[in-house]
Enzyme design. Sequence first.
Site, mmCIF file in Angstrom:
data_model
loop_
_atom_site.group_PDB
_atom_site.id
_atom_site.type_symbol
_atom_site.label_atom_id
_atom_site.label_comp_id
_atom_site.label_asym_id
_atom_site.label_seq_id
_atom_site.Cartn_x
_atom_site.Cartn_y
_atom_site.Cartn_z
ATOM 1 C CE1 TYR A 21 -52.853 30.495 -20.045
ATOM 2 C CE2 TYR A 21 -55.170 30.870 -19.599
ATOM 3 C CZ TYR A 21 -53.846 31.242 -19.455
ATOM 4 O OH TYR A 21 -53.526 32.355 -18.726
ATOM 5 C CE1 TYR A 50 -51.489 31.965 -14.950
ATOM 6 C CE2 TYR A 50 -52.419 30.441 -13.372
ATOM 7 C CZ TYR A 50 -52.584 31.401 -14.344
ATOM 8 O OH TYR A 50 -53.855 31.776 -14.711
ATOM 9 N NE ARG A 51 -54.986 28.354 -17.021
ATOM 10 C CZ ARG A 51 -56.142 28.922 -16.718
ATOM 11 N NH1 ARG A 51 -56.161 30.071 -16.066
ATOM 12 N NH2 ARG A 51 -57.281 28.348 -17.046
#
Length: 513
Positions: free
Chosen positions: A85, A458-459
């Site tokens: 991420y 969600y991310r």
Amino acid sequence: MQPLDPAIAAAARQAFAAIVGVDHVFFNEEDQLSYQDKFAVDDALHHPAGAVAPATVEEIQAILKVARERKLPLWPISRGKNLGYGGSAPLLAGSVILDLSRMRKIDYDEANGTVLLEPGVSFYDLYDFLKSKGMKHWLSVPGNSWGSVLGNALDRGVGYTPYGEHTTKICGIEAVMADGMVVRTGMGALDGAPTWQLYKFGFGPSWDQMFVQSNLGIVTKMGLWLMPAPESLMGMDIEFERPEDLGPLVDALAPLRREGLLQQSPTIGNWLRAAATLTTRGEWTDKPGALSDEVIAAIRKKFNVGWWGVSLRLYGREDMNKAAYAVLEREMGKLKPMSLRPTTWKAGEPIEATGWTGTPLTFPMQNANWHGGRGGHIGFSPILPQSGKAALAQFQRTYACYKEFGMDYQASFAFGERHLINVNAVLLDKDDPAMMKRVDPFLKRLIADAKAQGYGEYRTHLDYMDAVADTYDFNGGALAKLNRTVKDALDPQGIIAPGKSGIWPTSMMGAKA
Ligand code: ADP
């Protein structure tokens, strides 16, 4: 995105050194490289100017003052292991990393089963600490447990125990705002309250989640609830033969999760799980493109796994676990799984070192080596309803996309209480330029495909924060407007993590991708 002028940060270096000491500012080339995102498609896009590592709230306030005077963005990290991420890298190249890993205090309330943690406390730190106190409470750890407990909860990381939805276990936050004000949320706003870690909401609006996946403050303390050590652990590891078994499996698990018989959030994963950590692709094939059905069959045979596998675990009193286990066995038996292996543990017996027992692990990270070379992975994680039909359709469309782009399919469907997260790890080889060229169009396609179904992630990785934020488009992007209004009010210069989760102040809208 226009990178910032590194000269601005370099000039601030001395001012930072005066606050934290020369040993805690990191601006040479090696330092910059060490804070880059090792898994990014293009490292340069997120190249930091340097890092500064404070040890106290007062030092953070002084660093913020320097940053405000010089209009210099800071990117707070706790331990910076948000791999897939963005790792420890900032969204905007030229930002200075605010590395909080030196702040490692743990306050433990054993009677109430809570901790108050500083950002630098890692899962290993907390595990060792709880062990030294007799392990009366268990951790919930993510698949790779290198990171910070606080950082993981702030990015809505998940684990395997009944406390696996980490962000929902937050109870009280201390944060430093962009103007230097220190705020405590919930009962912490009442000076000296013994209930800060016990009641989440306080009086009036409740702000804990305002600091989660956001850039509205620098979190310096977080309260978290811990799971009381269970008396017994029972469960089963189950494998399913065919891709289409996913649908009935989701539909069988969902009611058990909703009624609370299953309190842990199971994750249904595909056949690549074991192979990607224990072998490399070259051991199976030298052919480019997505793995063929023959190779998939060979992998499944070697590891004796199905197309899908899931592990279910029950925690708590033995009497209750035994009764719940009988229900699980009956319900799973109806699905005619390929194999079902029971597992059981009782307090006092030797315990398995796995995510299900809250033991920190790093070996799942080995999947970054699947292709050999300099490996990595990027996540694509849309939220779905808990419906077998929706999950199967999502799998079929995504798998077709993986094949079209010549990528190997590694995915899981992870249960929440009412939702599923379809976590896809796109495994990369940074030494394969042809593959690296396909990664960005592939991820953009997946985001657009999910959006067409009404699904959002969600991310996401730094590279896709604007794209994902743009999919949340009800009423002309009203949520983005609300976020910007709040950002403008609290941090008009964009000192704290500009661009995080697609949130930019008006003064920096030009930097938006
Ligand atoms: P971990 O080490 O658990 O992987 P990170 O430190 O990488 O966690 O944090 C994940 C993300 O959360 C970071 O990239 C950053 O955007 C945000 N973050 C981390 N720590 C803080 C903090 N103390 N305050 C505000 N945001 C934070």
